[in-house]
Scaffold this motif. Structure first.
Motif, PDB file in Angstrom:
ATOM      1  N   VAL A   1       0.860  -1.185   0.000  1.00 39.99           N
ATOM      2  CA  VAL A   1       0.000   0.000   0.000  1.00 39.99           C
ATOM      3  C   VAL A   1       0.890   1.226   0.000  1.00 39.99           C
ATOM      4  O   VAL A   1       1.795   1.349   0.828  1.00 39.99           O
ATOM      5  N   TYR A   2       0.633   2.123  -0.939  1.00 41.83           N
ATOM      6  CA  TYR A   2       1.304   3.411  -1.009  1.00 41.83           C
ATOM      7  C   TYR A   2       0.383   4.480  -0.450  1.00 41.83           C
ATOM      8  O   TYR A   2      -0.828   4.437  -0.654  1.00 41.83           O
ATOM      9  N   ALA A   3       0.952   5.479   0.222  1.00 40.33           N
ATOM     10  CA  ALA A   3       0.160   6.601   0.738  1.00 40.33           C
ATOM     11  C   ALA A   3       0.918   7.898   0.518  1.00 40.33           C
ATOM     12  O   ALA A   3       2.119   7.977   0.783  1.00 40.33           O
ATOM     13  N   ASP A   4       0.206   8.899   0.037  1.00 39.48           N
ATOM     14  CA  ASP A   4       0.808  10.221  -0.164  1.00 39.48           C
ATOM     15  C   ASP A   4      -0.317  11.241  -0.180  1.00 39.48           C
ATOM     16  O   ASP A   4      -1.471  10.894  -0.440  1.00 39.48           O
ATOM     17  N   ASN A   5       0.029  12.506   0.092  1.00 41.08           N
ATOM     18  CA  ASN A   5      -0.996  13.550   0.113  1.00 41.08           C
ATOM     19  C   ASN A   5      -0.857  14.546  -1.023  1.00 41.08           C
ATOM     20  O   ASN A   5      -1.567  15.558  -1.050  1.00 41.08           O
ATOM     21  N   ASP A   6       0.064  14.298  -1.976  1.00 43.56           N
ATOM     22  CA  ASP A   6       0.228  15.212  -3.094  1.00 43.56           C
ATOM     23  C   ASP A   6      -0.718  14.794  -4.219  1.00 43.56           C
ATOM     24  O   ASP A   6      -0.637  13.660  -4.712  1.00 43.56           O
ATOM     25  N   PRO A   7      -1.618  15.681  -4.665  1.00 49.67           N
ATOM     26  CA  PRO A   7      -2.560  15.305  -5.726  1.00 49.67           C
ATOM     27  C   PRO A   7      -1.893  14.792  -6.990  1.00 49.67           C
ATOM     28  O   PRO A   7      -2.467  13.946  -7.687  1.00 49.67           O
TER      29      PRO A   7
END
Length: 271
Positions: A102-108
């Motif tokens: 699972v990858y997670a990031d907050n950059d659109p």
């Protein structure tokens, strides 16, 4: 293979974003003039950043491979950034095709590229969630749709903690790490790297000032401050060390001749 169904905010091209600055240093094309401008300003005062970005990427590969070879079959990568092959899931599934990532990031802009992160093996699974590292409960809840936190997970925050402050009334980076580690099953691994002022203090201070003036908080940490992230965990050899030296392969040994990289790295196991 799944991507978050959350609708991200509009991409803000008026301010640089660390993931896009890092993308420019790696030679990527998914950045904007404002990101390139900051990347070039930092490069002008800190000549280590290009080799540092490459060394940091290779550390991720070695650490993930180490975790997979140790039997870890679940991976949570927070602060994923813009895809650069080989991605984490390609490394993990290269060792264990059944691995779940699972990858997670907050950059659109990373969400735009989510599909590039999801082409894994048929035996395993890959997923992407659009979430902020500071929102621990939400991120873990959504990651839990793909991962079983009753079983060991390799949690990686590579080149992320130096963007988070340690003020308990702010980011509380040490508290954040403790919350994430607390939910991990015994046998889980923590993979971290972090910029340090120890090895190139003047250049790092100038680079940090450029980040801060651009609106991006930046917190280089000493060896003792970085090592604190691993409190209560069992460090894998060789311990906390400059990023080139963590279980180096031939390319890492050869490129050390280019000069220092002011980044510490470490991998630890939850007992």
């Amino acid at each position: 293979m799944t991507a978050s169904d959350a609708v991200p905010a509009r991409i803000d091209t008026s301010r640089p974003h660390p993931a896009r600055v890092y993308d420019w240093w790696l030679g990527g094309k998914d950045n904007y003039p404002v990101d390139e401008e900051l990347a070039r300003r930092i490069l002008a005062v800190d000549g280590t950043v290009l080799r540092g970005a490459r060394a940091n990427r290779r550390f991720m590969h070695r650490a993930v491979r180490t975790a997979a070879e140790a039997g870890i079959r679940q991976f949570l990568d927070i602060g994923t950034g813009i895809p650069t092959e080989p991605n984490l899931h390609q490394v993990a599934q290269g060792v264990a095709p059944e691995a779940k990532v699972v990858y997670a990031d907050n950059d659109p802009i990373v969400l735009r590229h989510a599909q590039a992160l999801l082409h894994g093996t048929a035996e395993g699974s890959t997923a992407y969630v659009h979430a902020d590292v500071r929102d621990v409960d939400s991120l873990l809840s959504r990651a839990g749709d793909s991962l079983d936190f009753d079983r060991p997970v390799a949690l990686s925050l590579v080149a992320l903690t130096h963007y988070l402050g340690d003020d308990p009334d702010g980011d509380d980076v040490y508290g954040l790490l403790k919350k994430y580690v607390a939910v991990l099953a015994p046998g889980s691994h923590l993979i971290l790297s972090q910029v340090t002022p120890d090895l190139s203090p003047e250049a790092i201070e100038q680079a940090a000032n450029h980040f801060r003036r651009s609106g991006t908080p930046f917190f280089p940490r000493s060896l003792a401050e970085f090592s604190r992230f691993f409190d209560g965990l069992e460090l894998l050899g060789p311990g906390v060390i400059p990023v080139y030296g963590w279980r180096p392969e031939q390319v890492d040994v050869a490129t050390q001749a280019e000069g220092i990289v002011p980044v510490y790295a470490g991998v630890a196991r939850k007992p």
